[in-house]
Design a protein around this motif. Structure first.
Motif, PDB file in Angstrom:
ATOM      1  N   ALA A  90       0.823  -1.222   0.000  1.00 36.06           N
ATOM      2  CA  ALA A  90       0.000   0.000   0.000  1.00 36.06           C
ATOM      3  C   ALA A  90       0.849   1.260   0.000  1.00 36.06           C
ATOM      4  O   ALA A  90       0.515   2.255   0.650  1.00 36.06           O
ATOM      5  CB  ALA A  90      -0.946  -0.002   1.206  1.00 36.06           C
ATOM      6  N   LEU A  91       1.932   1.257  -0.737  1.00 31.95           N
ATOM      7  CA  LEU A  91       2.800   2.435  -0.834  1.00 31.95           C
ATOM      8  C   LEU A  91       2.205   3.435  -1.823  1.00 31.95           C
ATOM      9  O   LEU A  91       1.504   3.061  -2.762  1.00 31.95           O
ATOM     10  CB  LEU A  91       4.201   2.016  -1.273  1.00 31.95           C
ATOM     11  CG  LEU A  91       4.908   1.034  -0.335  1.00 31.95           C
ATOM     12  CD1 LEU A  91       6.164   0.485  -0.993  1.00 31.95           C
ATOM     13  CD2 LEU A  91       5.255   1.701   0.992  1.00 31.95           C
ATOM     14  N   PHE A  92       2.511   4.704  -1.626  1.00 29.39           N
ATOM     15  CA  PHE A  92       2.027   5.748  -2.521  1.00 29.39           C
ATOM     16  C   PHE A  92       2.957   5.825  -3.728  1.00 29.39           C
ATOM     17  O   PHE A  92       4.070   6.345  -3.644  1.00 29.39           O
ATOM     18  CB  PHE A  92       1.959   7.087  -1.795  1.00 29.39           C
ATOM     19  CG  PHE A  92       1.112   7.050  -0.543  1.00 29.39           C
ATOM     20  CD1 PHE A  92      -0.186   6.560  -0.581  1.00 29.39           C
ATOM     21  CD2 PHE A  92       1.609   7.493   0.666  1.00 29.39           C
ATOM     22  CE1 PHE A  92      -0.964   6.511   0.560  1.00 29.39           C
ATOM     23  CE2 PHE A  92       0.837   7.446   1.816  1.00 29.39           C
ATOM     24  CZ  PHE A  92      -0.449   6.955   1.758  1.00 29.39           C
ATOM     25  N   ASP A  93       2.481   5.299  -4.850  1.00 27.34           N
ATOM     26  CA  ASP A  93       3.339   5.164  -6.032  1.00 27.34           C
ATOM     27  C   ASP A  93       3.778   6.497  -6.619  1.00 27.34           C
ATOM     28  O   ASP A  93       4.804   6.574  -7.301  1.00 27.34           O
ATOM     29  CB  ASP A  93       2.611   4.349  -7.108  1.00 27.34           C
ATOM     30  CG  ASP A  93       2.371   2.910  -6.673  1.00 27.34           C
ATOM     31  OD1 ASP A  93       3.203   2.387  -5.917  1.00 27.34           O
ATOM     32  OD2 ASP A  93       1.346   2.326  -7.068  1.00 27.34           O
ATOM     33  N   ASN A 100       7.221   8.963   1.001  1.00 27.58           N
ATOM     34  CA  ASN A 100       6.334   8.029   1.680  1.00 27.58           C
ATOM     35  C   ASN A 100       6.522   8.075   3.189  1.00 27.58           C
ATOM     36  O   ASN A 100       5.557   8.112   3.953  1.00 27.58           O
ATOM     37  CB  ASN A 100       6.568   6.602   1.164  1.00 27.58           C
ATOM     38  CG  ASN A 100       5.674   6.222   0.004  1.00 27.58           C
ATOM     39  OD1 ASN A 100       4.587   5.694   0.194  1.00 27.58           O
ATOM     40  ND2 ASN A 100       6.138   6.506  -1.208  1.00 27.58           N
ATOM     41  N   LYS A 381      -5.838   3.229  -6.012  1.00 24.28           N
ATOM     42  CA  LYS A 381      -5.558   3.471  -4.589  1.00 24.28           C
ATOM     43  C   LYS A 381      -6.483   2.638  -3.695  1.00 24.28           C
ATOM     44  O   LYS A 381      -6.064   2.158  -2.642  1.00 24.28           O
ATOM     45  CB  LYS A 381      -5.711   4.960  -4.261  1.00 24.28           C
ATOM     46  CG  LYS A 381      -4.564   5.838  -4.749  1.00 24.28           C
ATOM     47  CD  LYS A 381      -4.770   7.282  -4.341  1.00 24.28           C
ATOM     48  CE  LYS A 381      -3.525   8.135  -4.587  1.00 24.28           C
ATOM     49  NZ  LYS A 381      -3.149   8.208  -5.987  1.00 24.28           N
ATOM     50  N   SER A 385      -4.960  -0.691  -1.575  1.00 23.10           N
ATOM     51  CA  SER A 385      -4.996  -0.428  -0.121  1.00 23.10           C
ATOM     52  C   SER A 385      -4.368   0.904   0.282  1.00 23.10           C
ATOM     53  O   SER A 385      -4.200   1.160   1.473  1.00 23.10           O
ATOM     54  CB  SER A 385      -4.312  -1.563   0.664  1.00 23.10           C
ATOM     55  OG  SER A 385      -4.950  -2.794   0.447  1.00 23.10           O
ATOM     56  N   GLN A 386      -4.027   1.783  -0.675  1.00 21.94           N
ATOM     57  CA  GLN A 386      -3.514   3.095  -0.285  1.00 21.94           C
ATOM     58  C   GLN A 386      -4.565   3.905   0.463  1.00 21.94           C
ATOM     59  O   GLN A 386      -4.222   4.693   1.338  1.00 21.94           O
ATOM     60  CB  GLN A 386      -3.028   3.881  -1.519  1.00 21.94           C
ATOM     61  CG  GLN A 386      -1.757   3.352  -2.143  1.00 21.94           C
ATOM     62  CD  GLN A 386      -2.042   2.445  -3.323  1.00 21.94           C
ATOM     63  OE1 GLN A 386      -2.990   1.649  -3.283  1.00 21.94           O
ATOM     64  NE2 GLN A 386      -1.252   2.540  -4.372  1.00 21.94           N
ATOM     65  N   ALA A 389      -4.362   2.765   3.862  1.00 18.68           N
ATOM     66  CA  ALA A 389      -3.149   3.319   4.477  1.00 18.68           C
ATOM     67  C   ALA A 389      -3.384   4.756   4.947  1.00 18.68           C
ATOM     68  O   ALA A 389      -2.916   5.151   6.020  1.00 18.68           O
ATOM     69  CB  ALA A 389      -1.987   3.266   3.491  1.00 18.68           C
TER      70      ALA A 389
END
Length: 522
Positions: A90-93, A100, A381, A385-386, A389
Motif C-alpha cells: 500500500a505504498l504511494f506510487d 512516503n 488506490k 490499499s492506499q 493506508a
C-alpha cells in the motif's frame, strides 16, 4: 518513541455475512510483545486485522460485531494508533521512498512532540534508497519501506498482514528476521497475521490460533507449537447459497443490475455529500496543507497535463474547421446569397462555437478522458490499499482525494474549454482566409465576434453562462469519478468497470447540465 499498548478483546463476536468467525472471545494481547495469529486461508484473519486497525466501519453491511475491542496503553492519556504493514505494501506510487516516510511523519499520532527520527534516518535504518520509487523496488525493498513508513507514524500497535505471502522460504526467513530486529529495537506491540507459521513462529513471543470450526481465538502454549499443524482445521464454507432457488438467483441478478443503474445517478449525490462534509473531515483528520497541495498538483497533472492540452486542442481544431468550412462550402444558393449572408454567418459561427459547440464538446471530452483518469487513480488506490493506508495514518480519504479532485476540475475544466475555443477560432480564421482571400483576416475578426460583443472589453457576451456550465460540469465529473473509484474493489476488473461507469455517467451528466442550462439560458 511511543509507549506500547495491549489489545483487549472483551466478549467479541464477529460475523461476515451469514458466516460466524468469532463467538464471545475474551483475551488480552500483551503490550510490547510479538504475537503471531495463525489460521487457515479463509478463517477470517484479514477481517480480524481490519477490525483491529479500525478499517471496518460501524455501518458495514457485511461485517457485524458485538462485544468490545479496545486498546489499553501504558500511558492512557496519549492518543493511540494502530499501524499496518499491508500484504500488498500500500505504498504511494506517486511519491518516492523519502516522501512516503515523510508523509507518515507529517501525520503521526502526536504532532505536538518532535518526531523520534527523520525520514532519512528511518530509511537508513531499514536500508532503503530514499529517492527510489516503489514501482522500481523489489518485493523486499517494498517490505522495508512499508515497515519504515508504518513505524514513522509512531503507532502503539504494529500489524503485519501476511508478511511472507508469495515469498520463497529463504526470502521469508529474511523478512521474519527483519520483523524480529525491528520489534526488538522499537518494542511496540507487534501482531503478525499469517498462515505461514513455519517461518514466523521462530520470532514469536505468543501464538494465537484462529479456529474457524470452533469460532474462537485461543492461545497456544509454547510446548504445543510443534503440534500446531494437528490443531489447524480446514475452513468449511456453507453451501446453502449454491442450493438456492432459481427465483432467488434471478432476484439477486436483478438487484445487481438495478444497483449498477442507480450507482451512477447516486455518484454526484454521494460525492457532493462527502464534499459538504469536508470541513468536518479536515477537522477530524491529520491534515497538512503541504500534502493537500501536493495531492492537488498530482491531480492537476492527471486532469490538465500536456496530453489534455493536445486532446482538447485537436477537438477545437476539428470543430473550428467543420463549422467554418462546411458552412460556406455547402451554403445553399451561395452564388446569390453568400455576399449578403457572409457577415451574419460568421457571427453565428462565433456565437455557436463559444456558447454551444465548444462547451458541449469540451466538457464531454473532459468527462471521458479526465474523469476516467481520476477514476483509475482513485480506483487503484482503493484496490491497492492506499486508501486504507491513509485511514491508518489518521487521514479521511475525502481530504486528500475528493477535495483536490473537485478543486482541480474547477480550475482545469474552464481552462481546457478555453484551449479548445482558442484553437477552434484560430482554425476558423485560417479556414476562412484560405477560402475567402478577398475578405482577409480583418473581415473575419470584425464579424466573428459581433454576436459576442456586449460592450465589455474583458469578457464575451454570455461568459457567465459558459463559466457556469464549465464549473457545474467540473463538480459533477469530480464527484462521479471519485465515487466510482472509491467503491470497493476486489479485483483489477472492478477498477476497469469503475472507469467505464465513470465515462458513461459523467458524459450523461454533462449532457443533462447543458440541456438544462440551455433551457434557462435561451
Amino acid at each position: 518513541m511511543t509507549s506500547p499498548a495491549s489489545l483487549i478483546l472483551d466478549h467479541l463476536s464477529v460475523s461476515a455475512g451469514s458466516r460466524e468467525l468469532l463467538r464471545d472471545v475474551s483475551l488480552t494481547i500483551p503490550a510490547g510483545d510479538l504475537t503471531v495469529i495463525i489460521g487457515g486461508s479463509g478463517a477470517g484473519k484479514s477481517v480480524l486485522l481490519r477490525l483491529i486497525a479500525g478499517l471496518v466501519s460501524d455501518g458495514s453491511s457485511t461485517i457485524n460485531t458485538s462485544g468490545e475491542l479496545r486498546i489499553s496503553e501504558a500511558q492512557p492519556d496519549e492518543p493511540h494508533r494502530v499501524g499496518i504493514v499491508f500484504q500488498n505494501f500500500a505504498l504511494f506510487d506517486e511519491w518516492n521512498a523519502l516522501d512516503n516516510v515523510q508523509f507518515a511523519i507529517d501525520h503521526r499520532r502526536d504532532m505536538a512532540t518532535k518526531p523520534s527520527r527523520t525520514a532519512l534516518q528511518w530509511l537508513e535504518e531499514l536500508r532503503v534508497d530514499p529517492f527510489s520509487r516503489p514501482a522500481r523496488m523489489s518485493g523486499g525493498q517494498k517490505q522495508r519501506l512499508a515497515i519504515a513508513r508504518t513505524l514513522a507514524a509512531e503507532p502503539n500497535i504494529v500489524l503485519y498482514d501476511e508478511p511472507t505471502s508469495g515469498l520463497d522460504h529463504s526470502t521469508g526467513l529474511e523478512v521474519a528476521t527483519l520483523i524480529a530486529e525491528t520489534h526488538k529495537k522499537h518494542r511496540q506491540t507487534s501482531i503478525v497475521v499469517t498462515h505461514d507459521y513455519d517461518t514466523l513462529l521462530g520470532i514469536a513471543d505468543h501464538c494465537l490460533l484462529l479456529d474457524s470450526a470452533a469460532t474462537t481465538l485461543r492461545l497456544i502454549p509454547k510446548n504445543e507449537w510443534e503440534k500446531i499443524a494437528e490443531q489447524l482445521r480446514p475452513v468449511i464454507v456453507g453451501t446453502s447459497e449454491s442450493n438456492s432457488s432459481p427465483n432467488v438467483t434471478l432476484a439477486n441478478k436483478t438487484f445487481l443490475l438495478l444497483d449498477r443503474a442507480v450507482s451512477g445517478l447516486g455518484s454526484v449525490i454521494v460525492g457532493l455529500i462527502d464534499l459538504i462534509g469536508l470541513p468536518i473531515d479536515i477537522a477530524r483528520s491529520s491534515f497538512s496543507l503541504r500534502w493537500a497541495i501536493r495531492f492537488f498538483l498530482h491531480t492537476m497533472r492527471l486532469i490538465s497535463g500536456p496530453s489534455s492540452w493536445g486532446y482538447l486542442a485537436m477537438a477545437g481544431a476539428i470543430i473550428g474547421f467543420t463549422s467554418t468550412y462546411f458552412t460556406f462550402r455547402f451554403l445553399p444558393f451561395q452564388l446569390y446569397s453568400k455576399p449578403l449572408l457572409i457577415e451574419d454567418l460568421l457571427g453565428s459561427i462565433g456565437f455557436a462555437l463559444y456558447r454551444i459547440l465548444v462547451p458541449v464538446l469540451a466538457t464531454i471530452l473532459v468527462a471521458a478522458r479526465c474523469g476516467a483518469a481520476i477514476a483509475a487513480d482513485v480506483g487503484v488506490k482503493r484496490y491497492g490499499s492506499q486508501v486504507d493506508a491513509l485511514q491508518t495514518l489518521g487521514v479521511r480519504p475525502p481530504v486528500y482525494l475528493l477535495a483536490p479532485t473537485v478543486l482541480a476540475f474547477l480550475v482545469a475544466t474552464p481552462f481546457l474549454q478555453w484551449i479548445a475555443f482558442s484553437i477552434s477560432r484560430f482554425v476558423s480564421l485560417i479556414c476562412f482566409v484560405a477560402t475567402h482571400p478577398e475578405s482577409g483576416p480583418y473581415f473575419w475578426q470584425q464579424h466573428f465576434y459581433r454576436n459576442l460583443d456586449d460592450g465589455n472589453d474583458w469578457l464575451f457576451g454570455g461568459a457567465g453562462w459558459v463559466l457556469t456550465k464549465a464549473l457545474l460540469c467540473g463538480i459533477g465529473i469530480a464527484a462521479i469519478s471519485y465515487y466510482q473509484g472509491m467503491r470497493p474493489k476486489e479485483s483489477a476488473g472492478e477498477v476497469s468497470q469503475s472507469i467505464t461507469s465513470t465515462v458513461l455517467w459523467a458524459t450523461l451528466y454533462v449532457l443533462v447540465v447543458h440541456f438544462v442550462i440551455a433551457l434557462i439560458e435561451f
